[in-house]
Design a protein around this motif. Structure first.
Motif, PDB file in Angstrom:
ATOM      1  N   ASP A   1      46.058  -4.364  -1.897  1.00  0.00           N
ATOM      2  CA  ASP A   1      45.591  -5.675  -2.049  1.00  0.00           C
ATOM      3  C   ASP A   1      44.301  -6.242  -2.389  1.00  0.00           C
ATOM      4  O   ASP A   1      43.954  -7.027  -2.951  1.00  0.00           O
ATOM      5  N   LYS A   2      43.535  -5.642  -1.521  1.00  0.00           N
ATOM      6  CA  LYS A   2      42.211  -6.172  -1.313  1.00  0.00           C
ATOM      7  C   LYS A   2      41.340  -5.524  -2.643  1.00  0.00           C
ATOM      8  O   LYS A   2      40.687  -6.180  -3.201  1.00  0.00           O
ATOM      9  N   LYS A   3      41.710  -4.195  -3.141  1.00  0.00           N
ATOM     10  CA  LYS A   3      41.286  -3.540  -4.260  1.00  0.00           C
ATOM     11  C   LYS A   3      41.757  -4.761  -5.526  1.00  0.00           C
ATOM     12  O   LYS A   3      40.825  -4.966  -6.373  1.00  0.00           O
ATOM     13  N   THR A   4      42.808  -5.029  -5.624  1.00  0.00           N
ATOM     14  CA  THR A   4      43.325  -5.941  -6.476  1.00  0.00           C
ATOM     15  C   THR A   4      42.825  -7.292  -6.754  1.00  0.00           C
ATOM     16  O   THR A   4      42.300  -7.606  -7.500  1.00  0.00           O
ATOM     17  N   ARG A   5      42.541  -7.765  -5.481  1.00  0.00           N
ATOM     18  CA  ARG A   5      41.765  -9.012  -5.367  1.00  0.00           C
ATOM     19  C   ARG A   5      40.399  -9.201  -5.768  1.00  0.00           C
ATOM     20  O   ARG A   5      39.869  -9.839  -6.387  1.00  0.00           O
ATOM     21  N   GLU A   6      39.744  -8.018  -5.540  1.00  0.00           N
ATOM     22  CA  GLU A   6      38.232  -7.731  -5.884  1.00  0.00           C
ATOM     23  C   GLU A   6      38.414  -7.427  -7.455  1.00  0.00           C
ATOM     24  O   GLU A   6      37.456  -8.055  -8.007  1.00  0.00           O
ATOM     25  N   MET A   7      39.164  -6.890  -8.144  1.00  0.00           N
ATOM     26  CA  MET A   7      39.100  -6.666  -9.383  1.00  0.00           C
ATOM     27  C   MET A   7      39.378  -7.748 -10.359  1.00  0.00           C
ATOM     28  O   MET A   7      38.808  -8.223 -11.250  1.00  0.00           O
TER      29      MET A   7
END
Length: 90
Positions: free
Chosen positions: A29-35
Motif C-alpha cells: 500500500d505504501k509503495k502504491t501511494r508513493e507511485m
C-alpha cells in the motif's frame, strides 16, 4: 492453566498472521501511494482497466491521458493507475 491453553495457541498464530499478511500488505500500500503521488505529465501508465496512455494533464485527483494512434484523450481518476511503464524524460 487449562483455561489459558487456548489463548496460548492463538497468540502465536496472530503474530504469524501479522508478519505473513498484514505487514506485507502495508508495504504494498505504501509503495502504491508513493507511485500515485509521484505521477507527472509525460509518464506512460497502464490503468487498472488495461488502458495504456501518456499523462497530458494532472488536476488534483483527475488525470487526462492520451491513448491510441488517434491521440484520444481520456479523463481518469488517479487511483485508477495500476503502474507507470516509463517515466517522462527530463
Amino acid at each position: 492453566m487449562e483455561a489459558y491453553s487456548g489463548l496460548i495457541m492463538i497468540i502465536p498464530m496472530l503474530v504469524v498472521f501479522y508478519f505473513m499478511i498484514i505487514l506485507p500488505q502495508k508495504k504494498r500500500d505504501k509503495k502504491t501511494r508513493e507511485m500515485l503521488n509521484a505521477l507527472k505529465v509525460g509518464d506512460n501508465i497502464i490503468t487498472i482497466g488495461g488502458i495504456a496512455g501518456k499523462i497530458v494533464n494532472i488536476k488534483d485527483d483527475e488525470l487526462t491521458i492520451e491513448t491510441g494512434v488517434k491521440r484520444t484523450e481520456i479523463l481518469i481518476m488517479r487511483w485508477a493507475v495500476k503502474e507507470v511503464t516509463k517515466s517522462a524524460e527530463v
